[in-house]
Design a protein around this motif. Structure first.
Motif, short mmCIF file in Angstrom:
data_model
loop_
_atom_site.label_atom_id
_atom_site.label_comp_id
_atom_site.label_asym_id
_atom_site.label_seq_id
_atom_site.Cartn_x
_atom_site.Cartn_y
_atom_site.Cartn_z
N ALA A 63 -5.76 -9.09 0.41
CA ALA A 63 -7.20 -9.42 0.47
C ALA A 63 -7.82 -9.38 -0.93
N PHE A 64 -7.44 -8.38 -1.71
CA PHE A 64 -7.93 -8.24 -3.08
C PHE A 64 -7.46 -9.43 -3.92
N PHE A 65 -6.22 -9.87 -3.72
CA PHE A 65 -5.69 -11.03 -4.44
C PHE A 65 -6.53 -12.27 -4.14
N LEU A 66 -6.88 -12.45 -2.87
CA LEU A 66 -7.72 -13.58 -2.48
C LEU A 66 -9.07 -13.53 -3.18
N VAL A 67 -9.67 -12.35 -3.21
CA VAL A 67 -10.96 -12.19 -3.89
C VAL A 67 -10.81 -12.55 -5.38
N MET B 165 17.11 2.77 2.52
CA MET B 165 16.56 1.49 2.92
C MET B 165 15.03 1.58 2.95
N ILE B 166 14.41 0.51 2.58
CA ILE B 166 12.94 0.46 2.58
C ILE B 166 12.47 0.01 3.96
N GLU B 167 11.53 0.78 4.51
CA GLU B 167 10.92 0.39 5.78
C GLU B 167 9.41 0.41 5.60
N LEU B 168 8.73 -0.38 6.37
CA LEU B 168 7.28 -0.47 6.25
C LEU B 168 6.62 0.67 7.01
N THR B 169 5.78 1.42 6.31
CA THR B 169 5.02 2.50 6.93
C THR B 169 3.60 2.01 7.21
N GLN B 170 2.84 2.82 7.95
CA GLN B 170 1.45 2.44 8.23
C GLN B 170 0.64 2.37 6.94
N ILE B 171 0.81 3.36 6.08
CA ILE B 171 0.09 3.34 4.80
C ILE B 171 0.54 2.14 3.97
N GLY B 172 1.85 1.88 3.97
CA GLY B 172 2.37 0.73 3.24
C GLY B 172 1.76 -0.57 3.73
N ALA B 173 1.67 -0.73 5.04
CA ALA B 173 1.08 -1.94 5.62
C ALA B 173 -0.39 -2.07 5.22
N GLN B 174 -1.11 -0.96 5.21
CA GLN B 174 -2.52 -1.00 4.81
C GLN B 174 -2.66 -1.38 3.34
N LEU B 175 -1.79 -0.82 2.49
CA LEU B 175 -1.84 -1.17 1.06
C LEU B 175 -1.52 -2.65 0.85
N ILE B 176 -0.55 -3.17 1.61
CA ILE B 176 -0.22 -4.59 1.50
C ILE B 176 -1.42 -5.44 1.92
N PHE B 177 -2.07 -5.09 3.02
CA PHE B 177 -3.24 -5.85 3.47
C PHE B 177 -4.36 -5.79 2.43
N ILE B 178 -4.66 -4.59 1.93
CA ILE B 178 -5.71 -4.45 0.91
C ILE B 178 -5.35 -5.28 -0.31
N GLY B 179 -4.09 -5.23 -0.71
CA GLY B 179 -3.65 -5.98 -1.89
C GLY B 179 -3.78 -7.48 -1.71
#
Length: 143
Positions: free
Chosen positions: A17-21, A1-15
Motif C-alpha cells: 500500500a505504501f509503494f502504491l502511495v 524454511m520461510i513461512e508467512l506469519t500474521q505480522i509478516g502478512a501485515q507488513l507486506i500489505f502495509i509495504g
C-alpha cells in the motif's frame, strides 16, 4: 524454511500500500512547491515500502521476545511512514531546515520547520531502533 506469519502478512500489505502511495506521489512531483523534496518523498516511500515487504517475507526468521517483535515490526512501519510524511510535508510547505540538501533555496514558517524536524526526528529514531532490533532478531540465523 520461510513461512508467512500474521505480522509478516501485515507488513507486506502495509509495504505494498505504501509503494502504491509512493507511485502516486511520483506522478504529483511537478505540483509540489519544492519538486526536489517531492522527489525525495517519492523515493523514500518506494524504498521504505520495499523494505517493509522484505521484512514481512522474512519475519518468520526473526527471534525476539513478543513485545520487541511488535516494536520492531510496527516501529519500522511507523518510523518509515513518519519520515515520508515529514518529507512530503516539506515538499508542500517549503520547510527545509531539517533536510537542507533537498530543501536548498526554500523556507517556511517556524511552525512548519519545527513540525518537520519532529516528524523526521521521531521517524528516524523509531526506524533506527526497530531495524537494530531486527538485526538482533536475525542473529540466530548465523549461529
Amino acid at each position: 524454511m520461510i513461512e508467512l506469519t500474521q505480522i509478516g502478512a501485515q507488513l507486506i500489505f502495509i509495504g505494498v500500500a505504501f509503494f502504491l502511495v509512493g507511485l502516486i506521489q511520483g506522478a504529483l512531483i511537478p505540483s509540489a512547491k519544492n519538486s526536489r523534496m517531492a522527489l525525495s518523498g517519492h523515493l523514500t516511500a518506494v524504498q521504505c515500502a520495499m523494505a517493509l515487504v522484505i521484512f514481512g517475507i522474512i519475519w518468520s526468521l526473526v527471534k525476539l521476545p513478543f513485545y520487541l517483535e511488535m516494536f520492531a515490526a510496527y516501529g519500522s512501519a511507523l518510523g518509515f511512514i513518519l519520515i515520508w510524511i515529514g518529507i512530503t510535508f516539506a515538499s508542500l510547505t517549503g520547510a527545509s531546515k531539517a533536510l537542507p540538501i533537498a530543501g536548498a533555496g526554500f523556507s517556511a514558517n517556524l511552525t512548519a520547520e519545527v513540525a518537520l524536524k519532529i516528524m523526521v526526528g521521531i521517524g528516524s529514531l523509531l526506524s533506527l531502533i526497530a531495524c537494530t532490533l531486527l538485526v538482533f532478531g536475525l542473529l540466530p540465523l548465523i549461529s
